[in-house]
Scaffold this motif. Sequence first.
Motif, short mmCIF file in Angstrom:
data_model
loop_
_atom_site.label_atom_id
_atom_site.label_comp_id
_atom_site.label_asym_id
_atom_site.label_seq_id
_atom_site.Cartn_x
_atom_site.Cartn_y
_atom_site.Cartn_z
N PRO A 144 41.67 28.22 33.44
CA PRO A 144 42.62 28.02 34.54
C PRO A 144 43.19 26.60 34.52
O PRO A 144 42.60 25.70 33.92
N ARG A 145 44.33 26.46 35.15
CA ARG A 145 44.95 25.17 35.31
C ARG A 145 45.10 25.03 36.82
O ARG A 145 45.42 26.00 37.50
N THR A 146 44.83 23.88 37.35
CA THR A 146 44.89 23.77 38.81
C THR A 146 46.33 23.76 39.27
O THR A 146 47.18 23.05 38.73
N ASN A 147 46.60 24.59 40.26
CA ASN A 147 47.90 24.57 40.92
C ASN A 147 47.68 25.09 42.33
O ASN A 147 47.44 26.28 42.53
N ASP A 148 47.71 24.20 43.28
CA ASP A 148 47.36 24.60 44.64
C ASP A 148 48.37 25.56 45.24
O ASP A 148 48.08 26.20 46.25
N ASN A 149 49.55 25.65 44.65
CA ASN A 149 50.52 26.59 45.19
C ASN A 149 50.26 28.01 44.74
O ASN A 149 50.76 28.94 45.33
N VAL A 150 49.53 28.16 43.66
CA VAL A 150 49.36 29.49 43.12
C VAL A 150 47.89 29.89 43.07
O VAL A 150 47.40 30.65 43.89
N ASN A 151 47.18 29.36 42.12
CA ASN A 151 45.84 29.87 41.89
C ASN A 151 44.76 28.86 42.19
O ASN A 151 43.61 29.07 41.83
N GLU A 152 45.06 27.78 42.86
CA GLU A 152 44.10 26.72 43.10
C GLU A 152 43.43 26.36 41.79
O GLU A 152 44.06 25.77 40.94
N GLU A 153 42.17 26.78 41.64
CA GLU A 153 41.50 26.44 40.39
C GLU A 153 40.87 27.67 39.77
O GLU A 153 40.09 27.59 38.84
N TRP A 154 41.21 28.84 40.30
CA TRP A 154 40.50 30.03 39.85
C TRP A 154 41.45 30.94 39.06
O TRP A 154 42.65 30.95 39.29
#
Lengths: 172, 727, 244, 92
Positions: B280-290
């Motif tokens: 995963p790549r962190t992106n708080d708008n989409v998948n956070e960290e999961w």
Amino acid sequence: MMLARRQLVPLVRRVAPSISSRSIASDAVSPAQSVAATTPTDVVPVAVTELLTAEVISGAPSELRHRAVRVYQPTRNTMQSGGAKGERWRIDFDILQGGGRWENPLMGYASSADYMQGARVTFKSQEDAINFAKQQGWDYYVQQPTVKRIPPKNYSDNYLYRPNKLRICKTK
Amino acid sequence: MLRIVASASRPSSVSLLSVAHRRNLSSTSARQADITLTVDGKEVTVPQGSALIQACEAAGSPIPRFCYHDRLAIAGNCRMCLVEVARSPKPVASCAAPAMPGAVVFTNTPLVHEAREGVMEFLLSNHPLDCPICDQGGECDLQDQSIRYGSDRTRFHEIAGKRAVSNKDLGPIVKTSMNRCIQCTRCVRFANEVAGVEDLGTTGRGNDLQIGMYVEKMMDSELSGNVIDLCPVGALTSKPYAMQARPWELKTTESVDVLDALGSNIRVDSRGVQVMRVQPRTNDNVNEEWISDKTRYAYDGLRFQRLTTPLIKGPDNRFVTASWPDALAAIAAGLNQTGAKGNEIKAIAGHLADTETLVVLKDLINRLGSDNLASDLEGKYGNAPPVHGIDVRSNYSFNSTIAGVESADAILLVGTNPRHEAAVLNSRIRKSWLHTDLVVGMVGTRADTTYGFEHLGEDAKALEKFLSGKVKGEFAERWAQAKRPLIMVGSSMAEHADGEAVFGMLARYVAATGERIVREDWNGFNVLQRVASRPALYETGFVPSRAATSTTPKFIFLLNADEVDPASIPADAFVVYQGHHGDRGAALADVCLPGCAYTEKSSTWVNTEGRSQLGRAAVPPPGAAREDWKIVRALSEVLGVDLPYEDLVGVRDRMWAISPSLVRWDGLEGTSLEVAKAGLGSLMSNFYQTDVVSRASVTMAQCTRAFVTREKTSLEGLGKEPLQAHA
Amino acid sequence: MLRLPRRLPRLSPPSSRLISSTAPKRSDALFIHRDTPYNNPEIAFKFDAQNLKRAQEIISHYPPQYKKAATIPLLDLGQRQNKGWTSISVMNYVAELLEMPPMRVYEVATFYTMFNREPIGTNFVQVCTTTPCMLRGSTDILNTTCAHLGGLKPGETTKDGKFTVIEVECQGACSNAPMMAVNDDFYEDLTPETTKKILDAFAKGEKPKPGPQSGRKTSENSAGLTALTTKPYGPGEFCQPEFQ
Amino acid sequence: MSFSKAFSPALREIRILCSQTGAASAGTRQFITSKYPAIKQHNPDLPVLIREASGTPARVFARFEMGVEKHVELDNLSAKDVESKVVTLLGS
């Protein structure tokens, strides 16, 4: 249609939040850019400084100019907690379709005809990276970093009183 | 402010998009005041209620840690984050200590070093010297931190050796090596809080403390792969990736996932021509960290059953390899031979079709005089315009935004089970459910979500009863008072006999409630897409016209369409399949064109919110496979159709002319209120004549039921991504 | 600003490696559950009517949403009803009663050593071997106990299922060391002889009198009183006659 | 020409591009609110794609048979001008 497209192209690129103008620095001023300069927009165009592109004198193959590089901030490896190097910007090349890589059928060694496949340049800031790409005469596009939102956290949150039915049974 | 917050640099658009940014998305209650403290001589201001470790991070002083994780509750059990605080007699665990105004903190003094060295010595006293054979080697927090704080030899010389713990069986994804465990309990907290698996815990005490289920059980979660990332040591590693590669050999490519419609941000790690793993790549708008397990582990499907060269079906019904020119010429000949004209030329787009190709293919088909642009929706629904229409983006998108789910205070799920359709989104709902008073109601088959919900019924009648306010109960009560009510309609509703009725009902309800559900700062009417290509299909207008629906096709172009019903393809039609796997679609074809999988092409993907994101090629496609849009473009030359673009930039210009949001990668373009209302209006007007009750059947519930049965096979591979609504 | 002392001066490294010779302390039980014929989730367990009433009473001490606070008392109740040990069924039943995930109950039950997760004998003999008892001869007591019960090792149960002996840490009766606890009662001031006597009595199904076995009262001085030896004043003894 | 009757069957798709909030698109948005229901009523099967993106110049595209696409710029036009421009476009 063709004309309309040409007129519209620069607009999207200037306005779009995450795509930068394709910089074809080594070309003469492209028609697209000249139109952009005269089209009224609410976006102030970036002042263009004259850059001496390195490729003119570096002897880099001209094919490089037709390959886009991505300017981005690599995200933290989720396998680890450390945030070091997280503020750096990186330039690397999109892979070549087709002959970019192959494996030796006998030994499994990976080979590549793409001399830029391993190239990764790291910069302190986005501006540095963009400037470098411009100097090299590379097409580039910028991927903006994502915004992190980590709420304030507190150990005592584990022990907050909840008046209603508990929804989780906390543990260590 | 925390540094990370201050680094927001994307200029947000002023419309609904910015709403998502304005909202307070923290899951804990809002604490407004900021406090100032000094860390290593540097003044730093953080929101009140922050942990000391957050303040240190904000001041740019990295704190080593094992148990603390930004997205999990604080446990405070590894003690690695000890810092010195003035006027405190002992070192303080910075994760468990609140940041206090005026505190003076030192993170780099001899006391701190000695304390951390002591902690590290104890951690290492029972940690096996596995590094050379451990999969975590090279990206191990313990390894890295022991470089700085570890001693080069031990002072413990127990004859009996180090503590030995039996390995646990956590299922086919997580490999355990429990001797390496340092009991940080991150996995336990993740399972408990995020994944909703309350079976993982710690047993025993002291030296005997160990992680496990106590009883023999597997970790039954669609997010279980994330504990591999969380584990700071090599106790939990990936089974499929075991002993496959070392992190320093891998080339990382930041890309986007396409196995559900969330568009989770991923990092594709490849070596040579192979994808070795997906992170995963962190992106708080989409998948956070999961990311879901399917996202993480479907990559091995990319190696098998691939189409590597163009194939032409010979007279004996066997495929013969062909060159690209031959294959394209065969298609042109086939088109001529069938004499297909107008809508008899049909294109069917499948689950994994990328946006560029859709645009090029649509232009090609249109220029051939056809509007028969079908998709492989369930049954007959792919051959007709979708019931929700495609005129207005808000009619088929997740308008509240994925991050916005956290600010909803009541959620009504209609014919959807987010746990299977968008596992990461489901974890957001759970997060919100845990930390706020969120209530969830569900119409559809009862499913095991990871949060509590009130089941309102299975069919459209139940929905109608609820919407008309005839249902009493806690959920109905809270729904009536909710400030931010959120309706989530499953995309399978568009593939169901009751779909029209349901969409019409909901649209009328939304309109009748005035400003409650759709207003300037909140659009609570959401359609949860579950297939990566669908939002792009609708965005680009890749749908059949009404006239095309009734036409019998003579020439069919399958673009990644593997879920298409073979019976729906006439026997005498000439079929072309373009895709990357030799699956059902290829079997139907007369000519197969090998395309790229999502890890092999740089293409645009639109997620269920309407957020377009740019995937990136990590590895070259196998054999003679080519980028998909180029194939269609080359075909257009052979068919004598002039398409006005030659390179990728040209295609993207064309995408911009179709919908500017397609090329605003990573940004999110909302729908303005008046247009959203116009969209709802069109939903309603279409269905005023529909007799809801007579249309309502009891079968709507099947949509989610099928997902439960599908779950078992979801990891089988990329090529056969079986996301069918109902059988 | 307060600073703690810097790094202590290092001692010169020992010339030879110290190999610690302490025996590794093995836990007396596994910390994972393995299904056995006598301990598996299929074996039903339920509180009897009386215990259920007590359980309800215990639960009523806590706010309704924090029923989980009653885990330990309820596990204890279950252990008592289940012949002195906490089977997986007891844990599952308590979890169900308190509406919490079973794992949270397992965590508690494995954490506290007084929950026996394996069956025990009718009489659960816990011999204290912590320092004060050890100084007063608890080693003898332990050896006597084990030998007298037919050569058991600590942690084992006699073949007839009447006794289980374990070594325990301090029970808080140090002033009457050495001591052992049999079921819920403390037997203190033990000698090998009194120990045998107690065990014999239990073997016959009797219950000897708990407390000090040396004849002294509670923990008063065993050598006789050194203070307050005179008769205490009665009420009004030295008062004016009219008050006597 | 008005929007109160069905368009020519040669018209296959209308695409309206505008900004959600931008002033330049105000007329187009007003046009959408006022005329979209009518267009839909008389042409229920005609896709009228409304694609908004912040700051994008307002335009309308019409796709006719054989993929022929024409468009007009609608930036800074009033709703009335937008209407007439669209009518011209669709009638062409």
